[in-house]
Motif scaffolding. Sequence first.
Motif, PDB file in Angstrom:
ATOM      1  N   ASP A 102       0.836 -12.358 -18.351  1.00 15.07           N
ATOM      2  CA  ASP A 102      -0.162 -11.514 -17.709  1.00 15.07           C
ATOM      3  C   ASP A 102      -0.910 -12.283 -16.626  1.00 15.07           C
ATOM      4  N   GLU A 103      -1.192 -13.539 -16.869  1.00 16.07           N
ATOM      5  CA  GLU A 103      -1.872 -14.356 -15.857  1.00 16.07           C
ATOM      6  C   GLU A 103      -0.990 -14.529 -14.625  1.00 16.07           C
ATOM      7  N   ALA A 104       0.318 -14.700 -14.859  1.00 19.68           N
ATOM      8  CA  ALA A 104       1.247 -14.815 -13.730  1.00 19.68           C
ATOM      9  C   ALA A 104       1.288 -13.509 -12.933  1.00 19.68           C
ATOM     10  N   LEU A 105       1.273 -12.372 -13.638  1.00 16.91           N
ATOM     11  CA  LEU A 105       1.271 -11.074 -12.961  1.00 16.91           C
ATOM     12  C   LEU A 105      -0.025 -10.865 -12.181  1.00 16.91           C
ATOM     13  N   ARG A 106      -1.127 -11.314 -12.766  1.00 20.76           N
ATOM     14  CA  ARG A 106      -2.415 -11.176 -12.092  1.00 20.76           C
ATOM     15  C   ARG A 106      -2.424 -11.979 -10.785  1.00 20.76           C
ATOM     16  N   THR A 107      -1.914 -13.207 -10.849  1.00 21.38           N
ATOM     17  CA  THR A 107      -1.868 -14.053  -9.654  1.00 21.38           C
ATOM     18  C   THR A 107      -0.965 -13.437  -8.591  1.00 21.38           C
ATOM     19  N   ARG A 108       0.178 -12.930  -9.039  1.00 21.08           N
ATOM     20  CA  ARG A 108       1.124 -12.298  -8.115  1.00 21.08           C
ATOM     21  C   ARG A 108       0.498 -11.072  -7.457  1.00 21.08           C
ATOM     22  N   GLY A 109      -0.216 -10.277  -8.228  1.00 21.88           N
ATOM     23  CA  GLY A 109      -0.859  -9.091  -7.683  1.00 21.88           C
ATOM     24  C   GLY A 109      -1.972  -9.429  -6.715  1.00 21.88           C
ATOM     25  N   THR A 110      -2.773 -10.447  -7.059  1.00 18.22           N
ATOM     26  CA  THR A 110      -3.859 -10.872  -6.172  1.00 18.22           C
ATOM     27  C   THR A 110      -3.309 -11.348  -4.835  1.00 18.22           C
ATOM     28  N   ASP A 111      -2.229 -12.120  -4.884  1.00 10.42           N
ATOM     29  CA  ASP A 111      -1.603 -12.607  -3.650  1.00 10.42           C
ATOM     30  C   ASP A 111      -1.055 -11.454  -2.821  1.00 10.42           C
ATOM     31  N   ALA A 112      -0.449 -10.475  -3.506  1.00 14.73           N
ATOM     32  CA  ALA A 112       0.113  -9.328  -2.794  1.00 14.73           C
ATOM     33  C   ALA A 112      -0.983  -8.539  -2.083  1.00 14.73           C
ATOM     34  N   LEU A 113      -2.112  -8.345  -2.766  1.00 11.91           N
ATOM     35  CA  LEU A 113      -3.222  -7.606  -2.163  1.00 11.91           C
ATOM     36  C   LEU A 113      -3.818  -8.372  -0.986  1.00 11.91           C
ATOM     37  N   SER A 114      -3.914  -9.693  -1.121  1.00 11.45           N
ATOM     38  CA  SER A 114      -4.449 -10.512  -0.036  1.00 11.45           C
ATOM     39  C   SER A 114      -3.561 -10.422   1.200  1.00 11.45           C
ATOM     40  N   ASP A 115      -2.244 -10.509   0.986  1.00 13.78           N
ATOM     41  CA  ASP A 115      -1.304 -10.410   2.111  1.00 13.78           C
ATOM     42  C   ASP A 115      -1.376  -9.029   2.754  1.00 13.78           C
ATOM     43  N   ALA A 116      -1.483  -7.984   1.915  1.00 13.88           N
ATOM     44  CA  ALA A 116      -1.548  -6.622   2.439  1.00 13.88           C
ATOM     45  C   ALA A 116      -2.836  -6.404   3.236  1.00 13.88           C
ATOM     46  N   GLU A 117      -3.932  -6.943   2.732  1.00 13.27           N
ATOM     47  CA  GLU A 117      -5.204  -6.793   3.435  1.00 13.27           C
ATOM     48  C   GLU A 117      -5.149  -7.468   4.806  1.00 13.27           C
ATOM     49  N   THR A 118      -4.559  -8.647   4.864  1.00 19.93           N
ATOM     50  CA  THR A 118      -4.414  -9.354   6.137  1.00 19.93           C
ATOM     51  C   THR A 118      -3.569  -8.541   7.109  1.00 19.93           C
ATOM     52  N   PHE A 119      -2.486  -7.959   6.599  1.00 23.92           N
ATOM     53  CA  PHE A 119      -1.599  -7.135   7.419  1.00 23.92           C
ATOM     54  C   PHE A 119      -2.359  -5.953   8.018  1.00 23.92           C
ATOM     55  N   VAL A 120      -3.160  -5.283   7.203  1.00 18.33           N
ATOM     56  CA  VAL A 120      -3.889  -4.112   7.672  1.00 18.33           C
ATOM     57  C   VAL A 120      -4.960  -4.499   8.681  1.00 18.33           C
ATOM     58  N   ARG A 121      -5.709  -5.560   8.393  1.00 24.65           N
ATOM     59  CA  ARG A 121      -6.789  -5.965   9.300  1.00 24.65           C
ATOM     60  C   ARG A 121      -6.236  -6.400  10.655  1.00 24.65           C
ATOM     61  N   ASP A 122      -5.066  -7.037  10.654  1.00 22.91           N
ATOM     62  CA  ASP A 122      -4.443  -7.411  11.926  1.00 22.91           C
ATOM     63  C   ASP A 122      -3.972  -6.177  12.693  1.00 22.91           C
ATOM     64  N   ARG A 123      -3.535  -5.166  11.965  1.00 18.61           N
ATOM     65  CA  ARG A 123      -2.994  -3.949  12.589  1.00 18.61           C
ATOM     66  C   ARG A 123      -4.104  -3.024  13.071  1.00 18.61           C
ATOM     67  N   HIS A 124      -5.143  -2.880  12.244  1.00 14.64           N
ATOM     68  CA  HIS A 124      -6.254  -1.974  12.572  1.00 14.64           C
ATOM     69  C   HIS A 124      -7.575  -2.631  12.167  1.00 14.64           C
ATOM     70  N   PRO A 125      -8.137  -3.474  13.008  1.00 13.04           N
ATOM     71  CA  PRO A 125      -9.365  -4.197  12.660  1.00 13.04           C
ATOM     72  C   PRO A 125     -10.548  -3.285  12.326  1.00 13.04           C
ATOM     73  N   ARG A 126     -10.546  -2.040  12.817  1.00 16.50           N
ATOM     74  CA  ARG A 126     -11.700  -1.151  12.612  1.00 16.50           C
ATOM     75  C   ARG A 126     -11.680  -0.448  11.263  1.00 16.50           C
ATOM     76  N   VAL A 127     -10.556  -0.455  10.583  1.00 18.31           N
ATOM     77  CA  VAL A 127     -10.445   0.299   9.329  1.00 18.31           C
ATOM     78  C   VAL A 127     -11.152  -0.432   8.194  1.00 18.31           C
ATOM     79  N   ASP A 128     -11.952   0.333   7.420  1.00 17.19           N
ATOM     80  CA  ASP A 128     -12.598  -0.236   6.225  1.00 17.19           C
ATOM     81  C   ASP A 128     -11.547  -0.384   5.130  1.00 17.19           C
ATOM     82  N   VAL A 129     -11.349  -1.618   4.662  1.00 19.35           N
ATOM     83  CA  VAL A 129     -10.300  -1.900   3.681  1.00 19.35           C
ATOM     84  C   VAL A 129     -10.921  -2.423   2.393  1.00 19.35           C
TER      85      VAL A 129
END
Length: 296
Positions: free
Chosen positions: A64-91
């Motif tokens: 479960d800890e490994a899954l949590r780390t994997r999920g946190t990393d995935a969300l961080s990468d996704a957030e970076t992707f969105v902010r680079d694509r649309h800086p004005r969007v509230d994420v």
Amino acid sequence: MTSRPDARPIVVGVDPDPTGRPALAWAADEADRRELPLRLVHVRQTPPAKYRTPDLEPAWETWDEALRTRGTDALSDAETFVRDRHPRVDVSVRLAAGDVASVLSGQAREAAAVVLGSRHLTAVEELVRSLSVAVPVIARADCPVIVVRETEHALRQHPYVVVGVDGSPDSAAAVDYAFEEAVLRGAGLRALYVWHPPLLGVMDEHAALQECRRLLSEIVAGRTAAHPDVQVHHEVVRGHPVKVLSEASAHALGLVVGARGLGGFAGLLLGSVSQGVLHHALSPVMVVPSAEHRSP
């Protein structure tokens, strides 16, 4: 861009697989177009209680800890992707635990729309797995659910949205949503009423097709008056709804269908059609419930 405090977010399921970017990009673009916040959700699946035995608990906690780390990393990468694509969007991001379909269905209760990826939907070996997520979310959601293919498809020079019409309340809601999408994207609209002859035939097919044309013209007319800038093409097509609508989606920005639809005279049940086009449509599929199925 600061969204209204009461604005419902666009919710998108985030997969650790970096190839799952089309759905994320679609959701980010939609949030920007509609000036809505975007919520990124990753679900780490937990085992049923019967498997959480004392002897397995230490192993599960490690996993479960490994899954949590994997999920946190995935969300961080996704957030970076969105902010680079649309800086004005509230994420915002949300890491949840449980069954994927149940979690996303719960998120739908407070969302403007839910966006899912579909790279597995056309693979036979993944059919059951796909349906276990997409179909329950669509069935329970009182907001539109958009399923985005993970492969690109060719678009026409003059972009358009396709909508399936059958005269039902869900179909009417789908038409409204299709007009909204066309306006937001500066696109045209192709409205299709697909007439599927009943197995035993009809006494007067000409009369049946005329009735379909009447219903289609009636449902489109009011929306056309409200959206005069949208170029609308509408037609009645004889054939199987899944086949006709899927083929029509080949070069479209998206295919919009009702979540449930109408049977009987029209011979078109969009509840089954919505599931069918998930596997065969070449564009994003937008499944829209009627207003009576939505929360206030």
